[in-house]
Design an enzyme around this catalytic site. Structure first.
Site, PDB file in Angstrom:
ATOM      1  N   ARG A 252     183.106  26.292  47.561  1.00  0.00           N
ATOM      2  CA  ARG A 252     184.394  25.944  46.948  1.00  0.00           C
ATOM      3  C   ARG A 252     184.235  24.754  45.999  1.00  0.00           C
ATOM      4  NH1 ARG A 252     189.330  23.011  49.529  1.00  0.00           N
ATOM      5  NH2 ARG A 252     191.012  23.560  48.081  1.00  0.00           N
ATOM      6  N   ASP A 257     184.366  22.761  40.510  1.00  0.00           N
ATOM      7  CA  ASP A 257     183.692  22.022  39.444  1.00  0.00           C
ATOM      8  C   ASP A 257     183.634  22.856  38.170  1.00  0.00           C
ATOM      9  OD1 ASP A 257     182.160  19.965  38.210  1.00  0.00           O
ATOM     10  OD2 ASP A 257     180.324  21.068  38.646  1.00  0.00           O
ATOM     11  N   VAL A 260     186.790  23.493  35.769  1.00  0.00           N
ATOM     12  CA  VAL A 260     187.384  22.350  35.057  1.00  0.00           C
ATOM     13  C   VAL A 260     186.275  21.665  34.258  1.00  0.00           C
ATOM     14  CG1 VAL A 260     188.688  20.211  35.267  1.00  0.00           C
ATOM     15  CG2 VAL A 260     189.033  22.045  36.942  1.00  0.00           C
ATOM     16  N   GLY A 262     183.842  22.928  32.906  1.00  0.00           N
ATOM     17  CA  GLY A 262     182.550  23.577  33.080  1.00  0.00           C
ATOM     18  C   GLY A 262     181.771  22.972  34.234  1.00  0.00           C
ATOM     19  N   ASP A 264     179.719  20.704  35.274  1.00  0.00           N
ATOM     20  CA  ASP A 264     179.133  19.439  34.818  1.00  0.00           C
ATOM     21  C   ASP A 264     179.186  18.350  35.876  1.00  0.00           C
ATOM     22  OD1 ASP A 264     181.851  18.938  34.852  1.00  0.00           O
ATOM     23  OD2 ASP A 264     181.885  17.889  32.917  1.00  0.00           O
ATOM     24  N   SER A 266     181.724  17.070  37.214  1.00  0.00           N
ATOM     25  CA  SER A 266     182.851  16.153  37.029  1.00  0.00           C
ATOM     26  C   SER A 266     183.717  16.049  38.288  1.00  0.00           C
ATOM     27  CB  SER A 266     183.720  16.587  35.840  1.00  0.00           C
ATOM     28  OG  SER A 266     184.168  17.924  35.991  1.00  0.00           O
ATOM     29  N   ASN A 284     192.470  19.709  44.747  1.00  0.00           N
ATOM     30  CA  ASN A 284     191.160  19.184  45.154  1.00  0.00           C
ATOM     31  C   ASN A 284     191.214  18.214  46.324  1.00  0.00           C
ATOM     32  OD1 ASN A 284     189.833  20.647  43.206  1.00  0.00           O
ATOM     33  ND2 ASN A 284     189.765  18.984  41.709  1.00  0.00           N
ATOM     34  N   HIS A 383     186.519  34.414  49.532  1.00  0.00           N
ATOM     35  CA  HIS A 383     187.501  34.133  50.593  1.00  0.00           C
ATOM     36  C   HIS A 383     187.130  34.820  51.903  1.00  0.00           C
ATOM     37  CE1 HIS A 383     190.874  33.156  47.457  1.00  0.00           C
ATOM     38  NE2 HIS A 383     189.916  32.236  47.504  1.00  0.00           N
ATOM     39  N   THR A 384     185.980  35.455  51.928  1.00  0.00           N
ATOM     40  CA  THR A 384     185.497  36.051  53.174  1.00  0.00           C
ATOM     41  C   THR A 384     184.987  34.988  54.140  1.00  0.00           C
ATOM     42  OG1 THR A 384     184.095  37.814  54.090  1.00  0.00           O
ATOM     43  CG2 THR A 384     183.090  36.380  52.440  1.00  0.00           C
ATOM     44  N   ASP A 435     189.584  35.112  56.267  1.00  0.00           N
ATOM     45  CA  ASP A 435     189.224  36.516  56.463  1.00  0.00           C
ATOM     46  C   ASP A 435     189.342  36.814  57.953  1.00  0.00           C
ATOM     47  OD1 ASP A 435     188.192  39.065  56.479  1.00  0.00           O
ATOM     48  OD2 ASP A 435     186.272  38.546  55.591  1.00  0.00           O
TER      49      ASP A 435
END
Length: 515
Positions: A252, A257, A260, A262, A264, A266, A284, A383-384, A435
C-alpha cells in the site's frame, strides 16, 4: 505457401458436407497479450450495446452478431459465467427475470452455489454436441444460457434476425457467410507475420514479459551497490516472516507513493513547519511501514553510502514483502529511481482514488497515470491481502443514500457480518479483512469475493458496473492469469513519473530532503 485465394472446404462431421469456404494465406502473428484478449473478446455478461460495439469494431454487423451467437448451439459453459443470473442478478439474491424460470431451476441443480467455478453446463440444452439452429428456438423460449444471449432479444432488429434463424437452412447459409467475414478480420499476409514452426511458440506470451521502455534499468546498482536486491530481500523476508501484516502495508505504501508525483519516495518525507507532507493527507494517515524503510536505508547506507534511493528501496521492499509467501520474486523491479524533494498533503488528497469512487472516477485516475482498465482491475486485486478500518465502509453499511440504508450492491449476509464487526457507533480504530476468509494470503480470491458482491469498498463493487471491467474481473478468477497480469501492472505502476539522471537526489535519510 501464401495463396490468399486458395479455397479449402470446411467439413462438418455431423453433415459430411461443406459448411463454409475458408480462404487461406494467413500468416502467424508474433505477439499475444492477455490484456488485449480481455479488452476485445465480448463478455458473457455483455448487454446489447456493448456486443454491438465490439462487433462493429471488427467491421461486423448486427446480423453477424446474431448469426455467430448461434455458435452457442454447441459446447458447454462454466457455472461462473452465468451463476449471477441464477442467484444474485441485481445484488438482491434474485434471479434474472429474462431467464425462463423452469430452465433457471434446472441450472441451479447443476450449479449449486455462487462459488462453483468448475462445473460445466451445455450451452444448448439437450443437443449441445450437434451444430444446428436449436439455439435460436431456445432463445425465443428465454433459455439462452448467458446474459449476452438474452441481450439479443432486447433489440428489435436483432430479435427479428433471431426469428429468421428459426429456419434451419437459412441459418447454415448465413452462418457460413458470417464465418468467412470473421475469418478475414485483421489477417496478416504477404511479408507481414511469419510461419511458425510450432503453433504455441510465440515471441511474447501472456504478458509476463512486460516490455518496459523507460529510463529505469535491470541491475542498475550492479556497480554502485552490488547485491542490493539480495540485501533488501533478506531483510524484508526476515521481517515479513516475523510479522506477516508488513506485506500489505509495504504494498500500500508503494501504491500511495506512485500515485502522487510518481514513484519518487515523496510519501516517505516528514512534514516541515511550513509544509504538511503527503503523510498528513487523510488517505495516508493510516499508512505504516515507514520505520521498516528507515531500517533498510540505514543498512544500505553502511554498505553503499549515498548509492540507493529511498524510492527504489520502497519498490523493492513492496515486491519482496508480497513475494515472501511464494519464496520467489513475483515481478521484475527495474531500478534507478531518484528521490523527489517535494511532498504536499493536498496533492495526495487529490491524486489518490477514494474507496467510495465510482468506475469513471477510478478509470480517469488510472489513465492519468498511464495505466489502463486492465491495470485498474488487476491492481484492485491487491485488496486480497490486508485490513481496512470500519470508518471507510460505514456509509455502505448504515447510510448509503442518506436514508439509513445499506448499499444494495453488497451481499446481504455479508453486510450483516460487516455490521457485526463494525457496529454503531463506529470506532475508527477497528479493522476488518478486505478479502473475507483470505485476507492473510496473497491470492486471487478477491475476484471470487467480488463476483459474490462480498468486497468491502464501494470502489471494489464499481468494477462490476462496467461491462469490460466486469469481464476482466471474471477472467481474473483464474490464478495463473491474475499473477501474470499483477506482475505486469506492478511493473507499469512502478514506472509512473520516476525521476532519473539528476532529476532527483539520493536522500541520506528517507524522511528529509538532503541539505
Amino acid at each position: 505457401m501464401s495463396m490468399v485465394l486458395f479455397i479449402v472446404i470446411r467439413l462438418d462431421k455431423n453433415y459430411n458436407k461443406p459448411i463454409w469456404e475458408v480462404l487461406t494465406g494467413r500468416r502467424d502473428g508474433g505477439t499475444s497479450h492477455a490484456s488485449e484478449a480481455l479488452a476485445n473478446i465480448p463478455s458473457p455478461f455483455s448487454n446489447f450495446t456493448t456486443l454491438m460495439q465490439s462487433f462493429a469494431s471488427k467491421n461486423l454487423t448486427v446480423h453477424d452478431l446474431v448469426i455467430l451467437s448461434g455458435a452457442h448451439t454447441i459446447g458447454v459453459g462454466h457455472c461462473n459465467m452465468f451463476r449471477k443470473r441464477l442467484y444474485n442478478f441485481t445484488g438482491k439474491v434474485d434471479a434474472d427475470p429474462s431467464l425462463n424460470s423452469t430452465y433457471a431451476a434446472f441450472l441451479r441443480t447443476k450449479c449449486e452455489s455462487l462459488s462453483d467455478n468448475t462445473t460445466t453446463v451445455e450451452m444448448d440444452p439437450g443437443i449441445s454436441v450437434a451444430s444446428d439452429n436449436h439455439y435460436f428456438s431456445n432463445l425465443k423460449h428465454q433459455q439462452g444460457l448467458f446474459q449476452s444471449d438474452a441481450a439479443l432479444l432486447t433489440d428489435r432488429g436483432a430479435s427479428n434476425i433471431v426469428d429468421e434463424m428459426l429456419t434451419a437452412g437459412k441459418f447454415f447459409t448465413e452462418f457460413g457467410q458470417s464465418m468467412k467475414r470473421m475469418g478475414a478480420i485483421g489477417v496478416l499476409t504477404g511479408n507481414a507475420g511469419e510461419i511458425r514452426k510450432k503453433c504455441s511458440g510465440i515471441v511474447l506470451f501472456l504478458e509476463e514479459q512486460y516490455n518496459y521502455q523507460g529510463e529505469l534499468q535491470r541491475n542498475y546498482y550492479r556497480k554502485s551497490c552490488r547485491g542490493v536486491e539480495q540485501i533488501v530481500r533478506d531483510i524484508t523476508w526476515r521481517n515479513v516472516s516475523a510479522n506477516p501484516s508488513l506485506a500489505p502495508k509495504l504494498l500500500r505504501l508503494h501504491y500511495h507513493d506512485c500515485f502522487v508525483r510518481g514513484c519518487d519516495g515523496s510519501v516517505l518525507l516528514d512534514s516541515t513547519p511550513n509544509n504538511p507532507s503527503e503523510k498528513e493527507a487523510i488517505p495516508n494517515r493510516s499508512l505504516s511501514g515507514f520505520d521498516f524503510i528507515d531500517i533498510v536505508k540505514s543498512i544500505l547506507e553502511e554498505e553503499c553510502p549515498g548509492a540507493v534511493s529511498c524510492a527504489d528501496i520502497l519498490a523493492l521492499a513492496a515486491r519482496d514483502a508480497v513475494s515472501y509467501q511464494f519464496q520467489r520474486p513475483m515481478w521484475q523491479v527495474f531500478t534507478g529511481r531518484q528521490d523527489g524533494r517535494v511532498s504536499v498533503d493536498s496533492e495526495a488528497l487529490a491524486g489518490l482514488p477514494s474507496p467510495s469512487s465510482d468506475f469513471p472516477t477510478l478509470l480517469q485516475n488510472f489513465q492519468s497515470n498511464n495505466l489502463d482498465v486492465v491495470d485498474l482491475v488487476t491492481l484492485s486485486g491487491a485488496h486480497t491481502i490486508g485490513v481496512t478500518h470500519c470508518n471507510l465502509v460505514a456509509k455502505r453499511l448504515y447510510n448509503f443514500t442518506g436514508k439509513g440504508d445499506t448499499d444494495p450492491s453488497l451481499d446481504s449476509e455479508y453486510a450483516q457480518t460487516l455490521k457485526t464487526i463494525c457496529p454503531l457507533p463506529i470506532v475508527r480504530t477497528t479493522t476488518l479483512g478486505m478479502d473475507p476468509g483470505s485476507s492473510d494470503s496473497f491470492d486471487n480470491h478477491y475476484f471470487v469475493a467480488l463476483s459474490q458482491n462480498m468486497t468491502v469498498f464501494q470502489s471494489d463493487s464499481a468494477l462490476l458496473s462496467n461491462p469490460l471491467s466486469a469481464t476482466i474481473a471474471s477472467h481474473l478468477q483464474n490464478p495463473r492469469l491474475f499473477f501474470a497480469l499483477f506482475a505486469r501492472s506492478m511493473t507499469k505502476m512502478g514506472a509512473i513519473g520516476v525521476l532519473t539522471n539528476g532529476e532527483g537526489e539520493i536522500r541520506q535519510n528517507c524522511r528529509v530532503v538532503n541539505a
